[in-house]
Design a protein around this motif. Structure first.
Motif, PDB file in Angstrom:
ATOM      1  N   SER A  91       0.828  -1.209   0.000  1.00 16.51           N
ATOM      2  CA  SER A  91       0.000   0.000   0.000  1.00 16.51           C
ATOM      3  C   SER A  91       0.862   1.258   0.000  1.00 16.51           C
ATOM      4  O   SER A  91       0.531   2.253  -0.665  1.00 16.51           O
ATOM      5  N   TRP A  92       1.966   1.237   0.736  1.00 16.94           N
ATOM      6  CA  TRP A  92       2.880   2.380   0.721  1.00 16.94           C
ATOM      7  C   TRP A  92       3.489   2.568  -0.672  1.00 16.94           C
ATOM      8  O   TRP A  92       3.626   3.699  -1.145  1.00 16.94           O
ATOM      9  N   GLN A  93       3.877   1.478  -1.303  1.00 16.50           N
ATOM     10  CA  GLN A  93       4.443   1.595  -2.649  1.00 16.50           C
ATOM     11  C   GLN A  93       3.408   2.104  -3.645  1.00 16.50           C
ATOM     12  O   GLN A  93       3.737   2.916  -4.527  1.00 16.50           O
ATOM     13  N   ALA A  94       2.164   1.643  -3.525  1.00 15.95           N
ATOM     14  CA  ALA A  94       1.111   2.144  -4.422  1.00 15.95           C
ATOM     15  C   ALA A  94       0.858   3.628  -4.177  1.00 15.95           C
ATOM     16  O   ALA A  94       0.612   4.391  -5.127  1.00 15.95           O
ATOM     17  N   SER A  95       0.943   4.054  -2.943  1.00 16.63           N
ATOM     18  CA  SER A  95       0.720   5.470  -2.624  1.00 16.63           C
ATOM     19  C   SER A  95       1.810   6.365  -3.192  1.00 16.63           C
ATOM     20  O   SER A  95       1.594   7.573  -3.378  1.00 16.63           O
ATOM     21  N   ALA A  96       2.985   5.786  -3.448  1.00 14.33           N
ATOM     22  CA  ALA A  96       4.084   6.588  -4.008  1.00 14.33           C
ATOM     23  C   ALA A  96       3.894   6.861  -5.490  1.00 14.33           C
ATOM     24  O   ALA A  96       4.525   7.790  -6.034  1.00 14.33           O
ATOM     25  N   ILE A  97       3.047   6.092  -6.164  1.00 10.77           N
ATOM     26  CA  ILE A  97       2.881   6.261  -7.618  1.00 10.77           C
ATOM     27  C   ILE A  97       2.303   7.626  -7.970  1.00 10.77           C
ATOM     28  O   ILE A  97       2.835   8.317  -8.859  1.00 10.77           O
ATOM     29  N   PRO A  98       1.211   8.107  -7.330  1.00 11.74           N
ATOM     30  CA  PRO A  98       0.721   9.453  -7.668  1.00 11.74           C
ATOM     31  C   PRO A  98       1.761  10.540  -7.399  1.00 11.74           C
ATOM     32  O   PRO A  98       1.855  11.506  -8.169  1.00 11.74           O
ATOM     33  N   VAL A  99       2.526  10.401  -6.319  1.00 13.30           N
ATOM     34  CA  VAL A  99       3.565  11.392  -6.021  1.00 13.30           C
ATOM     35  C   VAL A  99       4.624  11.399  -7.126  1.00 13.30           C
ATOM     36  O   VAL A  99       5.076  12.456  -7.570  1.00 13.30           O
ATOM     37  N   LEU A 100       5.005  10.205  -7.580  1.00 13.47           N
ATOM     38  CA  LEU A 100       6.006  10.107  -8.642  1.00 13.47           C
ATOM     39  C   LEU A 100       5.499  10.757  -9.933  1.00 13.47           C
ATOM     40  O   LEU A 100       6.232  11.507 -10.591  1.00 13.47           O
ATOM     41  N   LEU A 101       4.249  10.476 -10.291  1.00 12.83           N
ATOM     42  CA  LEU A 101       3.689  11.068 -11.511  1.00 12.83           C
ATOM     43  C   LEU A 101       3.607  12.588 -11.394  1.00 12.83           C
ATOM     44  O   LEU A 101       3.857  13.311 -12.373  1.00 12.83           O
ATOM     45  N   PHE A 102       3.280  13.072 -10.217  1.00 13.41           N
ATOM     46  CA  PHE A 102       3.218  14.522 -10.015  1.00 13.41           C
ATOM     47  C   PHE A 102       4.602  15.151 -10.167  1.00 13.41           C
ATOM     48  O   PHE A 102       4.751  16.218 -10.784  1.00 13.41           O
ATOM     49  N   LEU A 103       5.621  14.502  -9.621  1.00 15.48           N
ATOM     50  CA  LEU A 103       6.978  15.031  -9.729  1.00 15.48           C
ATOM     51  C   LEU A 103       7.464  15.046 -11.176  1.00 15.48           C
ATOM     52  O   LEU A 103       8.265  15.900 -11.560  1.00 15.48           O
ATOM     53  N   VAL A 159      -2.294  16.819   5.948  1.00 16.38           N
ATOM     54  CA  VAL A 159      -1.424  15.663   5.733  1.00 16.38           C
ATOM     55  C   VAL A 159      -2.254  14.381   5.694  1.00 16.38           C
ATOM     56  O   VAL A 159      -2.029  13.502   4.846  1.00 16.38           O
ATOM     57  N   GLU A 160      -3.223  14.273   6.598  1.00 16.12           N
ATOM     58  CA  GLU A 160      -4.083  13.088   6.616  1.00 16.12           C
ATOM     59  C   GLU A 160      -4.858  12.962   5.311  1.00 16.12           C
ATOM     60  O   GLU A 160      -4.961  11.867   4.730  1.00 16.12           O
ATOM     61  N   ALA A 161      -5.383  14.075   4.820  1.00 16.18           N
ATOM     62  CA  ALA A 161      -6.135  14.041   3.564  1.00 16.18           C
ATOM     63  C   ALA A 161      -5.226  13.675   2.391  1.00 16.18           C
ATOM     64  O   ALA A 161      -5.610  12.896   1.508  1.00 16.18           O
ATOM     65  N   ALA A 162      -3.998  14.222   2.382  1.00 20.20           N
ATOM     66  CA  ALA A 162      -3.066  13.910   1.298  1.00 20.20           C
ATOM     67  C   ALA A 162      -2.704  12.427   1.311  1.00 20.20           C
ATOM     68  O   ALA A 162      -2.622  11.786   0.241  1.00 20.20           O
ATOM     69  N   ALA A 163      -2.478  11.867   2.498  1.00 19.88           N
ATOM     70  CA  ALA A 163      -2.143  10.445   2.587  1.00 19.88           C
ATOM     71  C   ALA A 163      -3.297   9.579   2.110  1.00 19.88           C
ATOM     72  O   ALA A 163      -3.103   8.583   1.391  1.00 19.88           O
ATOM     73  N   GLU A 164      -4.504   9.944   2.484  1.00 21.26           N
ATOM     74  CA  GLU A 164      -5.674   9.152   2.062  1.00 21.26           C
ATOM     75  C   GLU A 164      -5.885   9.246   0.556  1.00 21.26           C
ATOM     76  O   GLU A 164      -6.173   8.236  -0.107  1.00 21.26           O
ATOM     77  N   VAL A 165      -5.698  10.452  -0.002  1.00 20.05           N
ATOM     78  CA  VAL A 165      -5.856  10.620  -1.455  1.00 20.05           C
ATOM     79  C   VAL A 165      -4.781   9.823  -2.189  1.00 20.05           C
ATOM     80  O   VAL A 165      -5.054   9.156  -3.200  1.00 20.05           O
ATOM     81  N   ALA A 166      -3.533   9.890  -1.690  1.00 20.46           N
ATOM     82  CA  ALA A 166      -2.446   9.166  -2.340  1.00 20.46           C
ATOM     83  C   ALA A 166      -2.690   7.665  -2.310  1.00 20.46           C
ATOM     84  O   ALA A 166      -2.462   6.969  -3.309  1.00 20.46           O
ATOM     85  N   GLN A 167      -3.175   7.154  -1.171  1.00 19.99           N
ATOM     86  CA  GLN A 167      -3.428   5.719  -1.074  1.00 19.99           C
ATOM     87  C   GLN A 167      -4.572   5.303  -1.994  1.00 19.99           C
ATOM     88  O   GLN A 167      -4.474   4.291  -2.715  1.00 19.99           O
ATOM     89  N   THR A 168      -5.646   6.070  -1.984  1.00 20.78           N
ATOM     90  CA  THR A 168      -6.790   5.727  -2.828  1.00 20.78           C
ATOM     91  C   THR A 168      -6.440   5.830  -4.308  1.00 20.78           C
ATOM     92  O   THR A 168      -6.743   4.929  -5.105  1.00 20.78           O
ATOM     93  N   LEU A 169      -5.797   6.942  -4.674  1.00 24.05           N
ATOM     94  CA  LEU A 169      -5.440   7.136  -6.074  1.00 24.05           C
ATOM     95  C   LEU A 169      -4.401   6.111  -6.518  1.00 24.05           C
ATOM     96  O   LEU A 169      -4.469   5.585  -7.641  1.00 24.05           O
ATOM     97  N   GLY A 170      -3.438   5.804  -5.648  1.00 21.32           N
ATOM     98  CA  GLY A 170      -2.435   4.797  -5.996  1.00 21.32           C
ATOM     99  C   GLY A 170      -3.046   3.432  -6.200  1.00 21.32           C
ATOM    100  O   GLY A 170      -2.683   2.713  -7.145  1.00 21.32           O
ATOM    101  N   SER A 171      -3.976   3.064  -5.328  1.00 16.43           N
ATOM    102  CA  SER A 171      -4.653   1.778  -5.485  1.00 16.43           C
ATOM    103  C   SER A 171      -5.451   1.743  -6.782  1.00 16.43           C
ATOM    104  O   SER A 171      -5.470   0.734  -7.499  1.00 16.43           O
TER     105      SER A 171
END
Length: 800
Positions: free
Chosen positions: A448-460, A553-565
């Protein structure tokens, strides 16, 4: 001499006593012999349905009628497209994509002028990264089959009730399979079958593609130094060594080691669960058995690592030996241990109940940390190698190999994590795995942590992509003056000029790939390290780990996890859809085949389960054809390669004996020899090897265009009385506007249709004129007469 002048300008044409041959080799995407020979009727003169040489019907007896071919050479077409895009089973190769990418990391190492041990250490590190990918794939299969299905869902009354096909495994039914150990033993058949399938595919494709031995006559008397070094002791570059295109011994060893590793990981997962229960159950016999099995598995695992660690490629000779003790017994012993583990886990243990998860989270963390450490060590090694032999054209300053290895690990993580996430979502019904809402605990939190990193990577990546787009637009505007200067005397047309300039600017994007990949790899490494740290410290999925942080931060983490999944699920569905379409649709298979054309050119030196190397069939084919034709006729030959075909042509010419090479000319067009292969594979196609090929060949000419996104100049200057290889860039389009001879607008061709340019026929004839005249005497059996200067090594090769 101007580079735009034909290479024969000051060389008198030799007499033509025998016909000349033009051997055409197509590029990526495949081509039919009808298109290559510009004739709807073609005849296969040698080869099979996979790869063959074709002629037009009227040319089948060309050698008996040389008077017909005084002005033009005999055209022949070598078609190899079915090596990469044949039947529907090739769609399964998509599953092997991470293995193909990590195999490329072996070949992207920088040139070295230092000790050979540094090169061997680099190869050993890449092989260990490849082994970790096999471990990751097997661990993911165990996660899906053993943990999510047999341990969590089958052990939960609510989950097994929703999945009726698991009813016979549910403890609520009290059947024989209800005990956790027996469920695990049964589920272990799934990853075992996957490992067995990979072994079968590797063994089968070796027999079908890579078992073609190079002609010994073409390399007789040749010796080479240590593979991969550029020391003066090397008589020929690496691609000219006898055993370069025949890696049977290494592939057999690696296949045995990776198969054994897969079996051992499955056995460890099954044994570990039962052994942990037995340590607290008070049954001494089972406890001792479990500890003994774990010890034996650990010892065998160390032996597997030693096998991968010990031996690399042998290129000095055609090594046809097999290490039978390793190839036969290592997989068999590992499979026997897996069988014992399944028997041990199936032993009756009343009262044993499955809860929470298997310790797969720890396994995935260890694999991720191991891959990170190997990639960093590989980067240090590559930097040290590059520092000893710097060249400004080398991609990523010698760090291309570590970057490719990291991308392979990331790709493997995304694919395996996507499968685990999708299966967990399917089994969990309406719940969300990992947040305690459903009947199962879900997959390891690291996924789940790795999936959450995908939206951050695409944004960067949006920032460098935007910069690259803006720079391309500015370059296109700046090139308008250059385009108008190339077509002096033409009436200006702003729309036409901007279109040509824009095509040139977009073609130049290929040269920006190293910088973009460098940014991608740096971000991937940092985000991957952060995902491992977050999973290890918190032990929870990101949404749960940050539920007490600042609301933003909580909202960003939840969005990243949901979007990554969501993204990883979408990627998985697209991957399955693409594979299904490729299985049914030949056109889609050809599209996938373009990917394999580039990725599977290199032998399987790091991962035995990678898709097969088609060049281990194509290069010997071309070498045999050139050697046998020149030996039989004594005539001249020009091998004409487009795009990837030019790489095959150069590799085949490297394999020829010096006497044969003197009768062969090389014509390349749209060639990635320097632009892609020279930059990304400098140890094999860098300035040193390409310059050596220029010196060894009688003549070589390269055609290219500014509008070509793949091909480019090979950048070899004139030396020792030899003209430079590159002709000035061809105009594209050939005509700027409408003329009396071209009343309709000419298309911008880019990478295609080089033969339509008048310069093609001009340069081909110039190459043939530079070759020595045909040999005057031949024997009936096709051998060259002993009174000529050609050695007996040119007799027609015999089948191995």
């Amino acid at each position: 001499m101007s580079s735009a002048t034909p290479v024969s300008a000051s060389v008198p044409a030799p007499p033509r006593g025998a016909p000349a041959l033009e051997l055409l080799v197509h590029g990526v995407g495949g081509a039919t012999p009808q298109d290559m020979l510009d004739d709807p009727r073609t005849v296969r003169i040698t080869g099979d349905a996979t790869a063959a040489v074709y002629r037009r019907p009227e040319d089948t007896d060309a050698e008996d009628h040389p008077e017909r071919y005084v002005k033009e050479p005999i055209p022949e077409a070598y078609c190899w497209s079915n090596l990469t895009s044949g039947n529907g089973a090739r769609a399964l190769w998509l599953l092997l994509l991470p293995f193909m990418v990590v195999n490329l990391a072996h070949w992207t190492r920088p040139t070295s002028k230092g000790p050979a041990r540094a090169v061997r250490f680099y190869g050993m590190l890449v092989r260990l990264v490849a082994l970790s990918l096999t471990a990751l794939l097997t661990a993911a299969a165990c996660e899906v089959a053993l943990d999510l299905t047999a341990w969590q869902c089958a052990g939960s009354a609510a989950c097994s009730a929703e999945s009726s096909w698991l009813g016979f495994l549910s403890p609520a039914n009290g059947g024989w399979w209800a005990q956790p150990g027996r469920r695990l033993a049964l589920a272990a058949l799934v990853p075992t079958g996957l490992v067995g399938l990979l072994w079968y595919l590797s063994n089968r494709t070796w027999s079908a593609y890579e078992s073609q031995r190079p002609p010994s006559a073409a390399t007789a008397g040749d010796t080479a130094g240590t593979a991969g070094t550029d020391s003066p002791a090397d008589i020929r570059p690496a691609l000219g060594r006898p055993g370069f295109w025949y890696g049977r011994r290494l592939v057999a060893r690696l296949r045995a080691a990776h198969t054994a590793a897969g079996f051992l990981i499955i056995a460890a997962a099954v044994t570990g669960a039962a052994a942990r229960h037995d340590r607290g159950a008070g049954v001494q016999a089972l406890d001792v058995t479990g500890r003994a099995l774990e010890s034996v598995l650990a010892v065998t695992g160390l032996f597997v690592v030693a096998v991968v660690f010990r031996r690399g490629r042998s290129e000095k000779v055609i090594d046809n030996r097999i290490d039978h003790a390793v190839a036969r017994w290592l997989p068999a012993v590992s499979f026997a241990q897996l069988a014992l583990a399944m028997v041990y886990a199936s032993w009756s243990r009343p009262g044993w109940v499955s809860h929470d998860t298997l310790p797969g989270d720890v396994a995935f963390r260890v694999i991720a940390l191991t891959q990170g450490a190997l990639v960093v060590t590989l980067a240090v090694t590559a930097h040290l190698l590059h520092r000893r032999a710097r060249h400004p054209r080398t991609a990523m300053r010698g760090l291309a190999g570590p970057a490719v290895a990291l991308l392979a690990c990331a790709l493997g993580g995304v694919m395996t994590g996507g499968v685990a996430q999708q299966v967990a979502d399917w089994l969990d019904g309406s719940g969300t795995p990992g947040v305690g809402e459903g009947p199962i605990a879900g997959p390891p939190v690291l996924l789940s942590w790795q999936a959450s990193a995908i939206p951050v990577l695409l944004f960067l990546l949006l920032v460098p992509l935007a910069v690259l787009g803006a720079r391309t637009w500015r370059t296109g505007r700046a090139l308008t003056g250059t385009v108008e200067a190339d077509y002096t005397g033409e009436r200006s047309d702003d729309v036409r000029t901007r279109r040509i300039a824009g095509t040139r600017a977009r073609a130049a994007l290929t040269d920006a790939a190293p910088a973009l990949i460098g940014i991608l790899c740096t971000a991937t490494l940092l985000l991957g390290a952060g995902a491992v740290a977050g999973a290890w410290v918190s032990g929870e999925v990101p949404a749960e780990a940050f539920n007490r942080a600042h609301p933003a931060v909580e909202a960003a983490a939840e969005v990243a996890q949901t979007l990554g999944s969501w993204l990883i699920g979408l990627g998985f569905l697209l991957f399955v859809t693409w594979g299904r379409r490729a299985y049914r649709d030949a056109a889609a298979r050809r599209t996938i085949g373009i990917l394999w054309d580039v990725g599977t050119f290199w032998p399987r030196a790091a991962h035995p389960f990678a898709p097969p190397c088609y060049a281990e069939r194509a290069v010997p084919d071309l070498t045999w054809r050139m050697a046998s034709w020149t030996a039989n006729t004594g005539g001249r030959l020009v091998i004409s390669g487009h795009s990837q075909g030019s790489v095959l042509a150069a590799a085949a010419v490297w394999q020829l004996a010096p006497a044969t090479r003197r009768r062969v000319a090389l014509l390349t067009y749209g060639s990635p020899l320097e632009r892609l292969y020279g930059r990304w594979f400098p140890a094999y196609f860098g300035p040193g090897p390409l310059s050596a090929l220029h010196r060894e060949l009688h003549c070589w000419r390269n055609l290219w265009r500014h509008t070509d996104p793949i091909g480019g100049p090979v950048r070899i200057p004139a030396e020792e009385g030899r003209p430079e290889v590159d002709r000035d860039a061809l105009k594209d389009p050939v005509v700027y506007g409408r003329t009396d001879t071209h009343p309709l607008p000419e298309p911008i061709l880019g990478h295609s249709d080089y033969q339509a340019d008048p310069a093609f026929a001009q340069e081909r004839q110039a190459l043939l004129d530079r070759l020595p005249p045909a040999l005057p005497h031949q024997r009936a059996e096709g051998r060259v007469s002993p009174d000529t200067e050609e050695p007996q090594g040119l007799r027609e090769p015999q089948s191995p």
